[in-house]
Design a protein around this motif. Sequence first.
Motif, PDB file in Angstrom:
ATOM      1  N   ILE A  86       0.821  -1.209   0.000  1.00 37.10           N
ATOM      2  CA  ILE A  86       0.000   0.000   0.000  1.00 37.10           C
ATOM      3  C   ILE A  86       0.858   1.262   0.000  1.00 37.10           C
ATOM      4  N   ASP A  87       1.983   1.267   0.732  1.00 42.08           N
ATOM      5  CA  ASP A  87       2.835   2.466   0.740  1.00 42.08           C
ATOM      6  C   ASP A  87       3.370   2.761  -0.654  1.00 42.08           C
ATOM      7  N   ALA A  88       3.779   1.708  -1.356  1.00 38.36           N
ATOM      8  CA  ALA A  88       4.294   1.902  -2.711  1.00 38.36           C
ATOM      9  C   ALA A  88       3.180   2.325  -3.664  1.00 38.36           C
ATOM     10  N   MET A  89       1.964   1.810  -3.457  1.00 39.95           N
ATOM     11  CA  MET A  89       0.842   2.210  -4.309  1.00 39.95           C
ATOM     12  C   MET A  89       0.497   3.684  -4.099  1.00 39.95           C
ATOM     13  N   LEU A  90       0.605   4.144  -2.856  1.00 38.97           N
ATOM     14  CA  LEU A  90       0.356   5.567  -2.575  1.00 38.97           C
ATOM     15  C   LEU A  90       1.408   6.439  -3.258  1.00 38.97           C
ATOM     16  N   LEU A  91       2.649   5.972  -3.265  1.00 38.24           N
ATOM     17  CA  LEU A  91       3.693   6.708  -3.976  1.00 38.24           C
ATOM     18  C   LEU A  91       3.425   6.686  -5.476  1.00 38.24           C
ATOM     19  N   SER A  92       2.961   5.544  -5.973  1.00 38.35           N
ATOM     20  CA  SER A  92       2.676   5.413  -7.399  1.00 38.35           C
ATOM     21  C   SER A  92       1.609   6.406  -7.855  1.00 38.35           C
ATOM     22  N   VAL A  93       0.544   6.538  -7.067  1.00 36.22           N
ATOM     23  CA  VAL A  93      -0.530   7.440  -7.480  1.00 36.22           C
ATOM     24  C   VAL A  93      -0.071   8.894  -7.379  1.00 36.22           C
ATOM     25  N   TYR A  94       0.809   9.181  -6.431  1.00 39.95           N
ATOM     26  CA  TYR A  94       1.399  10.524  -6.343  1.00 39.95           C
ATOM     27  C   TYR A  94       2.252  10.812  -7.581  1.00 39.95           C
ATOM     28  N   LEU A  95       3.052   9.830  -8.001  1.00 39.62           N
ATOM     29  CA  LEU A  95       3.893  10.011  -9.189  1.00 39.62           C
ATOM     30  C   LEU A  95       3.036  10.227 -10.436  1.00 39.62           C
ATOM     31  N   SER A  96       1.924   9.516 -10.515  1.00 39.54           N
ATOM     32  CA  SER A  96       1.012   9.729 -11.654  1.00 39.54           C
ATOM     33  C   SER A  96       0.492  11.164 -11.639  1.00 39.54           C
ATOM     34  N   GLY A  97       0.171  11.678 -10.438  1.00 37.71           N
ATOM     35  CA  GLY A  97      -0.255  13.065 -10.342  1.00 37.71           C
ATOM     36  C   GLY A  97       0.836  14.024 -10.768  1.00 37.71           C
ATOM     37  N   ARG A  98       2.061  13.766 -10.349  1.00 38.57           N
ATOM     38  CA  ARG A  98       3.186  14.621 -10.729  1.00 38.57           C
ATOM     39  C   ARG A  98       3.382  14.629 -12.243  1.00 38.57           C
ATOM     40  N   GLY A  99       3.089  13.507 -12.867  1.00 42.71           N
ATOM     41  CA  GLY A  99       3.235  13.415 -14.313  1.00 42.71           C
ATOM     42  C   GLY A  99       1.994  13.828 -15.077  1.00 42.71           C
ATOM     43  N   GLY A 100       0.923  14.187 -14.376  1.00 41.46           N
ATOM     44  CA  GLY A 100      -0.312  14.555 -15.057  1.00 41.46           C
ATOM     45  C   GLY A 100      -0.965  13.383 -15.757  1.00 41.46           C
ATOM     46  N   ASN A 101      -0.668  12.176 -15.301  1.00 43.02           N
ATOM     47  CA  ASN A 101      -1.183  10.963 -15.939  1.00 43.02           C
ATOM     48  C   ASN A 101      -2.510  10.570 -15.287  1.00 43.02           C
ATOM     49  N   MET A 102      -3.613  11.102 -15.798  1.00 40.79           N
ATOM     50  CA  MET A 102      -4.909  10.862 -15.184  1.00 40.79           C
ATOM     51  C   MET A 102      -5.345   9.400 -15.304  1.00 40.79           C
ATOM     52  N   ALA A 103      -4.952   8.764 -16.414  1.00 42.10           N
ATOM     53  CA  ALA A 103      -5.284   7.336 -16.575  1.00 42.10           C
ATOM     54  C   ALA A 103      -4.549   6.511 -15.524  1.00 42.10           C
ATOM     55  N   GLY A 104      -3.283   6.873 -15.264  1.00 39.12           N
ATOM     56  CA  GLY A 104      -2.517   6.173 -14.242  1.00 39.12           C
ATOM     57  C   GLY A 104      -3.112   6.375 -12.857  1.00 39.12           C
ATOM     58  N   ILE A 105      -3.585   7.599 -12.584  1.00 39.70           N
ATOM     59  CA  ILE A 105      -4.241   7.869 -11.299  1.00 39.70           C
ATOM     60  C   ILE A 105      -5.469   6.966 -11.146  1.00 39.70           C
TER      61      ILE A 105
END
Length: 778
Positions: free
Chosen positions: A489-508
Amino acid sequence: MHRDRPPIQPSAVRLLSQILCLLFGLCILAGCGEDRAEDSLTAIRAQQLAGDHAGSIQPLRALLKTRPDDPEANFLYGRALMLTRQQHIASWSLRKAMKHPDWLILAGQQLAHFALASRDFNEVVALTDRILEIEPDNKRALLVRANAYAYWKKDPAKALETANRLLEIDPNAIEAYEPRILALLDLGRFEEASADLAAAGEMLKELKGTVRVLAWHCSTTAAFEEHAGDLDKTRKTWERCLESYPTDAEVLTNALVFYDGQGEHERSLSIVRAALADQPNSREYRNLLADRLRLSGKAAEAEALLTEATQTEPVELVAIAWSDLAKLRKSMGEHEAAADALERAVELALEQDAAYPELLFERADALILANRLERALEVAEDLPVEAHRRLIRARVAQERGNARLALSEFSEALKLWPDNTWARYYSARAAEDVGEFERALEDYRYAVRISPGATDARARGARLLLAGGGLAAAIQMLYVGVEQAPLDIDAMLLSVYLSGRGGNMAGIAETLENIEASYPAWAGLGLARAAEGLEERAGPAAAASMLARAPGVDYGDPRFVPALRNLVRYSHAAGSPGDFSSRLQKVLDSQPEFSSFEDIRALDLEMSGAPRESTLAVYLRALELGPRNAYALSGLGRLEAADNPEQALAYFDRAAAIDSSNPDHAMAAVRVLIDMGELDGARERLDRLLGEHPFEIDAAMTQVRLDLQQGVDTPRTLERAKRAVRFGGGADAHGLLSQVYAKRGNTEEAAEASRRAEVLRESAAAKSDSRPVEEPEA
């Protein structure tokens, strides 16, 4: 005419062999010589041939005291331990047996099977390399190697090549179809895989395959049906597989993956319960059930399950049961209780003459986690493996705040044990503490290569790369080995943050769906993390808009409190709090006794510029409703900071103790201490803060400013200044670095840092104050 003799019963053979082994064991201890030792081996062979592997353990221990390097005795001992569920002890004896060329293959095959069951795929490849160098056509080695490559998912082409080689040698080796089909699926060759599955089914009818192979075929059929999108058919097949093969490891594992993926966690739990009920002596299923119970919020039941094993297991397995209980307690954060359990495990193992080195090392490590540092150093001196001694000394130094000494000890330990995941991980942490970030990154990468999911090295390495500006590299590192070790879960939370940083709405969207399916309680925090990433990329207005329009989100659901708090914060920062005001008030009024809603109400008032007293009253009510509400405590600290700094400090300290993952609480306390003139205390806290959050630029720069103000010039001052520059402190960080260099007399470096600061300031001034908001990727 004589009477026929009755057949000798297996129980009689076992009894006879036990008596013989006892006599020979006593003779060995009395020193009866080599001939008697050979006779003892003969009796032990007979005992194991009769199926009494457990009974052969004590005679073998007695024999190995006088002949510790005997390859056959070590092999028989290792095999007996393997078959009596004491695999961790077995590996040491089997490795000794492998040193003799006549026993390398037999002992190596035993170890390879254990490594495969433990999913130590790297070890399987290393062991089978040695076996196949001697016997290139060894079918058992080829099969376990093919399965390792197939489940490792690192190189499916090698899995396919190895499985094909086995089928060339033996076309009827139906077991080879399992790794072959898995490899074909990973290579995207679905039609071939489907044809192979059908062919394997026909072969099973003709050859009457083993239960293991039949179970695999059933499991793989279900996987194909799921891939085809027929969930009803898939579900029926899984029910058939579980009814026919309820304790097959592969059926169980894959069925759990299916039901977890459907969000049916209670069904998964019932499957594991049934498996343990069918095999009540299975250590694997008992530990699996305990872990599932813990993750489902039934920690007390999990602990009771493993505690019961410490009272019911056979005497030779009680130490292992205490070790399992210690691991559970450790995962629950009960480090004192975990250390107690491991002390008991070692005590019992010593009584049984079975205190293997890893158990002794685990005890020392548990003592460190329980903050019993002197005791850890004491037991470290008796550890039989030098690498273990070095690692414990390193960890104690690390816990005592001496990162430089810790790094030195880790360096020596890694020369002896380069493939230790945890040593690499903690070495990276020590390297971060002293500012050696290149080494830290190297050690994180090494730890991930060894075992992607053993530590949070993927996430920490990704954060290090991100702090240095490497968004793409951070994403890449986070997902290394995700096929064999899915993100926690900690890594998934980081992953969704990285998607936000990249503007990747599909990834979010995709990551939030995965969080909702696997960790539903964390859905709101996942949405909050996505917004934080998006805010850093495109500003608060974009983040607030995303949160306000998030589909299917009910902000009245307590799970979404973190996202609601961010929505309030970003709406005010963007200058548009009114857009959500009426909806917000309805949500907050829906549960007036909910502490988190009250701290959000107070935050809204605070950011609106409401009178201090009214805001203070709401924060106090939030704290009354929830005494451990860190956000309410921090809010009270902010309101008290100007007029009552000592009270503010107390509030911030309580918030930091409750929520150490958020550096804002601790940093706020530091600012209060500076305002109070307690600079030594502020400096000490900044050191602790940077130990936990090494990329906090504000903390590093604050520490440098304090040193410069007081005329302090230490290597730490320079390291903190360089750290701030490295992690994006901009012109101000370069300016501080210039001052540090000038104080140290490094005029050329000072001039270059000053020049760089000026360039960055000019570049910032040239940009429009009202830069256009970047639109997120569709």
